[in-house]
Design an enzyme around this catalytic site. Structure first.
Site, PDB file in Angstrom:
ATOM      1  N   GLU A 289      36.822  44.024  42.858  1.00  0.00           N
ATOM      2  CA  GLU A 289      36.297  43.215  41.757  1.00  0.00           C
ATOM      3  C   GLU A 289      34.769  43.271  41.742  1.00  0.00           C
ATOM      4  O   GLU A 289      34.114  43.033  42.756  1.00  0.00           O
ATOM      5  CB  GLU A 289      36.772  41.768  41.954  1.00  0.00           C
ATOM      6  CG  GLU A 289      36.142  40.761  41.030  1.00  0.00           C
ATOM      7  CD  GLU A 289      36.461  39.329  41.441  1.00  0.00           C
ATOM      8  OE1 GLU A 289      36.385  38.445  40.574  1.00  0.00           O
ATOM      9  OE2 GLU A 289      36.773  39.098  42.629  1.00  0.00           O
ATOM     10  N   LYS A 346      39.259  39.732  33.349  1.00  0.00           N
ATOM     11  CA  LYS A 346      39.795  38.633  34.149  1.00  0.00           C
ATOM     12  C   LYS A 346      39.977  37.400  33.270  1.00  0.00           C
ATOM     13  O   LYS A 346      39.037  36.927  32.631  1.00  0.00           O
ATOM     14  CB  LYS A 346      38.847  38.325  35.308  1.00  0.00           C
ATOM     15  CG  LYS A 346      39.330  37.271  36.278  1.00  0.00           C
ATOM     16  CD  LYS A 346      38.323  37.115  37.421  1.00  0.00           C
ATOM     17  CE  LYS A 346      38.780  36.090  38.453  1.00  0.00           C
ATOM     18  NZ  LYS A 346      37.801  35.961  39.561  1.00  0.00           N
ATOM     19  N   CYS A 397      41.351  39.054  41.526  1.00  0.00           N
ATOM     20  CA  CYS A 397      41.041  37.956  42.446  1.00  0.00           C
ATOM     21  C   CYS A 397      41.929  36.728  42.238  1.00  0.00           C
ATOM     22  O   CYS A 397      43.110  36.754  42.513  1.00  0.00           O
ATOM     23  CB  CYS A 397      39.555  37.607  42.338  1.00  0.00           C
ATOM     24  SG  CYS A 397      38.918  36.747  43.809  1.00  0.00           S
TER      25      CYS A 397
END
Length: 515
Positions: A289, A346, A397
């Site tokens: 990430e 995300k 994440c």
């Protein structure tokens, strides 16, 4: 009179202490301790105290709401204690004292948020009690699953009871293939409830004593038997579908990550890692990430993209995307010719770390405490990530905790999982818990999973949740494994969480019939 009052206070203190300690026991089921067996008994004391209150015994038990709140704070406070690892936030330029203040407030809030879930559960248990132990177990299980579904639909979620079994009890985690994490949660809650009912009836000498303990043992054995059958299914993979994928764990400290020194180190490390992996004849490379903390439009000027154009091997790169005047935390597909053809943004952002919740109210307060800038925005829900290998399931994440996100992508044809993360600002316990979450997602969707993290733990996981390779912590590493795209669809992928609505419906019907 004074003596009776003192005895009552002493009794209350014992009840509160028992509730808090049992909540702490539930918190120790996950990393770093991993005492997963305690999950099967840690809810029993609180359940007994609820029965004691609703039965109006003499002496009466304290009101269940504060007992449940304390239990929940004990559980979530211990399980999520890794949040304290964000202090000091020198990697964000936050002074030491404001950093400590923010850290303690975050820890207190997430512990309280978990405590509220348990308090609502206890309140409904009391309100809906009919004095029937079987109905109590059914309602208690249904409500807990319903609340976990409600909480997981919000922005703040991590510690389902199901994750207390990951990664140690892979057999029971296979129930997730039937109805997601709530299938595991339901068995844990129901087993605790039956044990609590057994212990209560045993003291009373009631005839239901043997039936409840036999039911508890039968549930435990049957659930594990079903899980074992699913766990034992062979992974029949065709050699012609094999894909050799490499991961790079850059190990760039967050403190320097966005500075020129950190950017130079990242580009050098990931370029060298990419070249090393392509020499091992991988078909694609995944990096963590925001591994290259620049906008995607600037990637083409880096040596990393030059290496991709030279070697012609696909890379999935964590960088920043643009969305108006804001930015997204994104994963990009870069083809062998250097063209960027795919993007996943995300969608589940970390409160305070990536955005300010209730910004209109709290924005001014947070800005006075620290120089955090709230310009990152979430991606859209229900994204599809196309690659040259077909559709792929993506989790960046924090998204690993949200099972529905993975289920949807699998239902739309995602053939394997890519998890790209940066847990550098927490502790090793959090990294282990994060790995445990991805194990659950791999099992639920019946997919191979590839994890690339900044500082650990990067890993390769098969569809049965077995970890084929796991990196060390705080190290620079590269590794390659062969995975196999799959197009199977578990019952959970096809139908979603059907068990929770069924339990709630059965509970409502049974409750009205018992009136």
């Amino acid at each position: 009179m004074i003596k009776l009052g003192q005895q009552k206070i002493s009794k209350s203190i014992k009840y509160y202490t028992l509730s808090f300690i049992s909540g702490i026991f539930m918190g120790t089921t996950v990393a770093p301790i991993g005492a997963w067996l305690l999950a099967w008994i840690a809810l029993v004391p609180l359940w007994i105290l609820i029965i004691k209150y609703t039965s109006k015994t003499d002496p009466p038990a304290p009101r269940p709401l504060p007992l449940a709140l304390i239990w929940g704070i004990g559980y979530h406070g211990v399980a999520l204690s890794w949040i304290t690892g964000i202090h000091p936030m020198d990697w964000l330029g936050v002074p030491w004292l404001p950093s400590l203040t923010i850290t303690l407030l975050c820890w207190a809030f997430i512990s309280l948020w978990g405590g509220i879930l348990v308090s609502v559960w206890a309140a409904l248990m009391v309100r809906l009690d009919r004095g029937n132990p079987w109905l109590r177990v059914l309602i208690g299980t249904a409500i807990w699953c319903g609340l976990e579904s409600l909480w997981s639909a919000g922005p703040l979620w991590w510690s389902s009871l199901a994750y207390t079994q990951s990664p140690q009890n892979l057999v029971i985690l296979h129930l997730g293939q039937l109805s997601g994490p709530n299938a595991v949660t339901a068995v844990i809650v129901a087993f605790n409830g039956l044990i609590a009912e057994y212990l209560t009836h045993r003291r009373k000498g009631a005839k239901e004593e043997r039936i409840t303990i036999y039911s508890a043992l039968s549930l435990f054995i049957l659930a594990h038997l079903i899980g074992f059958i699913l766990y034992s299914q062979p992974l029949t993979e065709g050699a012609n579908t094999a894909i050799k994928i490499g991961v790079i764990q850059g190990n760039i400290p967050n403190k320097i990550k966005v500075l020129p020194e950190g950017l130079r180190r990242a580009i050098t490390g990931y370029t060298e890692g990419y070249l090393n992996l392509t020499n091992q004849e991988v078909k694609a490379v995944l990096i963590p990430e925001a591994a290259i903390p620049i906008f995607s439009r600037d990637l083409s000027q880096t040596p990393f993209l030059a290496a991709i154009r030279e070697k012609g091997v696909i890379a999935w790169i964590g960088a920043f995307g643009e969305q108006g005047s804001s930015y997204t935390n994104s994963l990009f597909t870069v083809l062998g010719n250097g063209a960027i053809t795919g993007r996943y943004d995300k969608s589940k952002l970390v409160p305070l770390g990536e955005y300010i919740p209730f910004e209109n109210i709290l924005g001014g307060i947070i800005q006075r405490l620290s120089p955090l800038e709230a310009h990152q925005v979430p991606g859209k829900a229900k994204q599809i990530f196309d690659t040259p290998f077909g559709k792929v399931i993506i989790g960046i994440c924090y998204e690993s905790a949200f099972a529905e996100n993975f289920r949807y992508q699998a239902s739309m044809g995602g053939k394997f999982m890519l998890s790209s993360s940066n847990d550098a600002h927490y502790t090793a316990a959090m990294a282990n818990q994060h790995h445990a979450q991805d194990i659950m997602r791999a099992i639920e969707t019946d997919r191979w999973a590839v994890r690339a993290t900044n500082t650990g733990y990067s890993a390769f996981i098969n569809p049965h949740g077995q970890t084929l390779w796991k990196s060390a912590y705080n190290t620079y590493e590269t590794h390659a494994e062969t995975i196999y795209p799959r197009q199977t669809q578990t019952l959970y992928v096809r139908w979603g969480d059907w068990l929770t609505p069924l339990l709630l419906t059965l509970s409502a019907m049974a409750w009205f019939m018992a009136k």
